[in-house]
Write a protein that holds these residues in place. Structure first.
Motif, PDB file in Angstrom:
ATOM      1  N   VAL A  19       0.495  -1.269  -0.058  1.00  0.00           N
ATOM      2  CA  VAL A  19      -0.026   0.191  -0.116  1.00  0.00           C
ATOM      3  C   VAL A  19       0.652   1.305   0.105  1.00  0.00           C
ATOM      4  O   VAL A  19       0.857   2.415  -0.819  1.00  0.00           O
ATOM      5  CB  VAL A  19      -1.163  -0.540   0.800  1.00  0.00           C
ATOM      6  N   ALA A  20       2.040   0.887   0.542  1.00  0.00           N
ATOM      7  CA  ALA A  20       2.651   2.437   0.562  1.00  0.00           C
ATOM      8  C   ALA A  20       3.212   2.745  -0.159  1.00  0.00           C
ATOM      9  O   ALA A  20       4.030   3.809  -1.239  1.00  0.00           O
ATOM     10  CB  ALA A  20       3.630   2.156   2.780  1.00  0.00           C
ATOM     11  N   ASP A  21       3.304   1.191  -0.645  1.00  0.00           N
ATOM     12  CA  ASP A  21       4.428   1.958  -2.334  1.00  0.00           C
ATOM     13  C   ASP A  21       3.769   2.388  -3.519  1.00  0.00           C
ATOM     14  O   ASP A  21       3.907   3.275  -4.506  1.00  0.00           O
ATOM     15  CB  ASP A  21       5.085   0.453  -2.750  1.00  0.00           C
ATOM     16  N   ARG A  22       2.486   1.817  -3.606  1.00  0.00           N
ATOM     17  CA  ARG A  22       1.283   2.672  -4.455  1.00  0.00           C
ATOM     18  C   ARG A  22       1.213   3.476  -3.875  1.00  0.00           C
ATOM     19  O   ARG A  22       0.514   4.394  -5.010  1.00  0.00           O
ATOM     20  CB  ARG A  22       0.552   1.204  -4.467  1.00  0.00           C
ATOM     21  N   LEU A  23       1.150   3.603  -2.919  1.00  0.00           N
ATOM     22  CA  LEU A  23       0.969   5.385  -2.181  1.00  0.00           C
ATOM     23  C   LEU A  23       1.928   6.324  -3.220  1.00  0.00           C
ATOM     24  O   LEU A  23       1.415   7.920  -3.814  1.00  0.00           O
ATOM     25  CB  LEU A  23       0.411   5.881  -1.548  1.00  0.00           C
ATOM     26  N   LEU A  24       2.929   5.980  -3.350  1.00  0.00           N
ATOM     27  CA  LEU A  24       4.228   6.661  -3.444  1.00  0.00           C
ATOM     28  C   LEU A  24       4.407   6.915  -5.300  1.00  0.00           C
ATOM     29  O   LEU A  24       4.573   7.942  -5.526  1.00  0.00           O
ATOM     30  CB  LEU A  24       5.685   6.424  -3.026  1.00  0.00           C
ATOM     31  N   ALA A  25       3.394   5.630  -5.617  1.00  0.00           N
ATOM     32  CA  ALA A  25       3.518   6.114  -6.955  1.00  0.00           C
ATOM     33  C   ALA A  25       2.563   6.853  -7.514  1.00  0.00           C
ATOM     34  O   ALA A  25       2.301   7.474  -8.807  1.00  0.00           O
ATOM     35  CB  ALA A  25       3.209   4.444  -7.297  1.00  0.00           C
ATOM     36  N   GLN A  26       1.782   8.086  -6.564  1.00  0.00           N
ATOM     37  CA  GLN A  26       1.017   8.946  -6.859  1.00  0.00           C
ATOM     38  C   GLN A  26       2.365  10.173  -6.908  1.00  0.00           C
ATOM     39  O   GLN A  26       1.619  10.878  -5.659  1.00  0.00           O
ATOM     40  CB  GLN A  26       0.150   8.892  -6.068  1.00  0.00           C
ATOM     41  N   PRO A  27       2.293  10.636  -7.595  1.00  0.00           N
ATOM     42  CA  PRO A  27       3.639  11.975  -7.730  1.00  0.00           C
ATOM     43  C   PRO A  27       2.450  13.251  -6.794  1.00  0.00           C
ATOM     44  O   PRO A  27       2.756  14.489  -6.233  1.00  0.00           O
ATOM     45  CB  PRO A  27       4.197  11.985  -8.996  1.00  0.00           C
ATOM     46  N   HIS A  28       0.750  13.501  -7.546  1.00  0.00           N
ATOM     47  CA  HIS A  28       0.130  14.538  -6.691  1.00  0.00           C
ATOM     48  C   HIS A  28       0.112  14.859  -5.641  1.00  0.00           C
ATOM     49  O   HIS A  28      -0.248  15.882  -5.184  1.00  0.00           O
ATOM     50  CB  HIS A  28      -0.469  14.351  -7.631  1.00  0.00           C
ATOM     51  N   LEU A  29       0.403  13.703  -4.555  1.00  0.00           N
ATOM     52  CA  LEU A  29       0.109  13.772  -3.421  1.00  0.00           C
ATOM     53  C   LEU A  29       1.631  14.411  -2.369  1.00  0.00           C
ATOM     54  O   LEU A  29       1.389  14.342  -1.589  1.00  0.00           O
ATOM     55  CB  LEU A  29      -0.297  12.219  -2.936  1.00  0.00           C
ATOM     56  N   ARG A  30       2.669  14.455  -3.300  1.00  0.00           N
ATOM     57  CA  ARG A  30       3.543  14.790  -2.450  1.00  0.00           C
ATOM     58  C   ARG A  30       4.041  14.142  -1.220  1.00  0.00           C
ATOM     59  O   ARG A  30       3.748  14.550  -0.146  1.00  0.00           O
ATOM     60  CB  ARG A  30       3.357  16.161  -2.620  1.00  0.00           C
ATOM     61  N   LEU A  31       4.824  13.138  -1.224  1.00  0.00           N
ATOM     62  CA  LEU A  31       4.177  11.757  -0.209  1.00  0.00           C
ATOM     63  C   LEU A  31       6.319  11.585  -0.902  1.00  0.00           C
ATOM     64  O   LEU A  31       6.855  11.873  -1.083  1.00  0.00           O
ATOM     65  CB  LEU A  31       3.646  11.308  -0.567  1.00  0.00           C
ATOM     66  N   LYS A  32       6.131  11.348   1.241  1.00  0.00           N
ATOM     67  CA  LYS A  32       7.947  10.700   0.957  1.00  0.00           C
ATOM     68  C   LYS A  32       7.332   9.225   2.288  1.00  0.00           C
ATOM     69  O   LYS A  32       6.446   9.234   2.672  1.00  0.00           O
ATOM     70  CB  LYS A  32       8.510  11.831   2.011  1.00  0.00           C
ATOM     71  N   TYR A  33       8.398   8.695   2.054  1.00  0.00           N
ATOM     72  CA  TYR A  33       8.093   7.294   2.971  1.00  0.00           C
ATOM     73  C   TYR A  33       9.221   7.379   4.049  1.00  0.00           C
ATOM     74  O   TYR A  33      10.210   7.668   4.171  1.00  0.00           O
ATOM     75  CB  TYR A  33       8.592   6.164   2.220  1.00  0.00           C
ATOM     76  N   MET A  34       8.470   6.741   5.170  1.00  0.00           N
ATOM     77  CA  MET A  34       9.247   6.482   6.179  1.00  0.00           C
ATOM     78  C   MET A  34       8.893   5.008   6.528  1.00  0.00           C
ATOM     79  O   MET A  34       7.846   5.210   6.941  1.00  0.00           O
ATOM     80  CB  MET A  34       9.415   7.413   7.755  1.00  0.00           C
ATOM     81  N   TYR A  35      10.292   3.964   7.163  1.00  0.00           N
ATOM     82  CA  TYR A  35      10.112   3.263   7.421  1.00  0.00           C
ATOM     83  C   TYR A  35      10.059   2.954   8.889  1.00  0.00           C
ATOM     84  O   TYR A  35      10.689   3.538   9.836  1.00  0.00           O
ATOM     85  CB  TYR A  35      11.014   1.665   7.156  1.00  0.00           C
ATOM     86  N   MET A  36       8.862   2.825   9.731  1.00  0.00           N
ATOM     87  CA  MET A  36       9.259   3.216  11.224  1.00  0.00           C
ATOM     88  C   MET A  36       8.619   1.466  12.048  1.00  0.00           C
ATOM     89  O   MET A  36       7.954   1.772  13.274  1.00  0.00           O
ATOM     90  CB  MET A  36       7.676   4.159  11.846  1.00  0.00           C
ATOM     91  N   GLY A  37       9.817   1.065  11.357  1.00  0.00           N
ATOM     92  CA  GLY A  37       9.211  -0.827  11.964  1.00  0.00           C
ATOM     93  C   GLY A  37      10.433  -1.018  12.868  1.00  0.00           C
ATOM     94  O   GLY A  37      11.562  -0.247  12.636  1.00  0.00           O
ATOM     95  N   ALA A  38      10.348  -2.106  13.465  1.00  0.00           N
ATOM     96  CA  ALA A  38      11.871  -2.661  14.356  1.00  0.00           C
ATOM     97  C   ALA A  38      12.890  -2.653  13.494  1.00  0.00           C
ATOM     98  O   ALA A  38      14.313  -3.330  13.638  1.00  0.00           O
ATOM     99  CB  ALA A  38      11.708  -3.842  15.243  1.00  0.00           C
ATOM    100  N   SER A  39      12.645  -3.572  12.420  1.00  0.00           N
ATOM    101  CA  SER A  39      13.749  -3.888  11.312  1.00  0.00           C
ATOM    102  C   SER A  39      15.200  -2.528  11.048  1.00  0.00           C
ATOM    103  O   SER A  39      14.389  -2.574  10.233  1.00  0.00           O
ATOM    104  CB  SER A  39      13.334  -5.131  10.139  1.00  0.00           C
TER     105      SER A  39
END
Length: 231
Positions: A19-39
């Motif tokens: 889901v995160a990857d598909r959201l990031l593929a929508q450039p009009h949303l102007r999104l950045k990605y951050m992994y906020m997990g333990a790994s």
């Protein structure tokens, strides 16, 4: 569009990263990605000390690692590394301090993105990753470091503006990721649900739907929050 922090949470196999990857593929949303997990291995940002501690654990736990080279569950890892030894207790304390520093480091990166005008998609979130069900456990059964860490997260760590919980029955999740047991997956689901009751703008999404339907619901809730300030 209002700039917000959105956390995508769920048990293993629920489709968070997809889901995160598909959201990031929508450039009009102007999104950045951050992994906020333990790994640490999956993190796109991490402290050098976290990498160093991870390598140290791998060396000490080499006999326990499987063919995948993955570390064992956190509690087992803790027991093996720290059982009974004063040195182990020191390592445990340093590990907790570094863990808290790691969490805040990533939060500062998120704030930096927000200042620059981006919304941030958090793949997982520490509030639901480390101790999603700590309130349902007997405090006497919890390690002191777990209780301190949980207190810091609950009372001081910033909540995301919007949390989207991708949920599916444990049997469905197990079919997608059979390396996890049904008990483990149900434990995660129950814990995230429990934690979500005390959160704000926490939305459950049926992750058994087709991928396009899940994405449509995710996009709807993000748009709704940006326009109205609520989920």
């Amino acid at each position: 569009m209002k700039r917000i922090t959105v956390a995508i949470v769920g048990a293993d196999g629920s489709g968070k990263s997809t889901v995160a990857d598909r959201l990031l593929a929508q450039p009009h949303l102007r999104l950045k990605y951050m992994y906020m997990g333990a790994s640490i291995d999956q993190s796109n940002f991490s402290l050098p000390t976290s990498r160093w501690l991870m390598n140290l654990k791998r060396r000490r736990l080499a006999p326990l690692l499987g063919e995948s080279g993955q570390l064992p569950p956190a509690r087992l890892m803790s027991d093996q590394m720290n059982a009974g030894a004063p040195r182990g207790r020191v390592v445990k304390a340093l590990g907790m301090i570094n863990r808290v520093a790691e969490e805040w480091y990533r939060q500062f990166v998120v704030w930096g993105y927000r200042i620059r005008g981006y919304s941030v998609i958090c793949d997982r979130h520490f509030l639901y990753e480390h101790f999603p069900n700590v309130s349902t456990q007997d405090p006497e059964e919890q390690l002191l470091s777990v209780r301190i860490h949980a207190f810091l997260l609950r009372h001081f760590y910033p909540h995301p503006d919007l949390t989207l919980f991708l949920d599916a029955p444990a049997e469905v999740l197990h079919a997608r990721k059979p390396e996890w047991t049904l008990d483990h997956l149900e434990h995660q689901r129950t814990g995230i649900t429990e934690q979500g009751r005390s959160g704000r703008n926490f939305v459950r999404i049926d992750a058994t739907q087709p991928a396009d339907a899940v994405m449509a619901e995710v996009s709807h809730h993000i748009t709704e929050y940006c326009e109205n300030g609520r989920a």
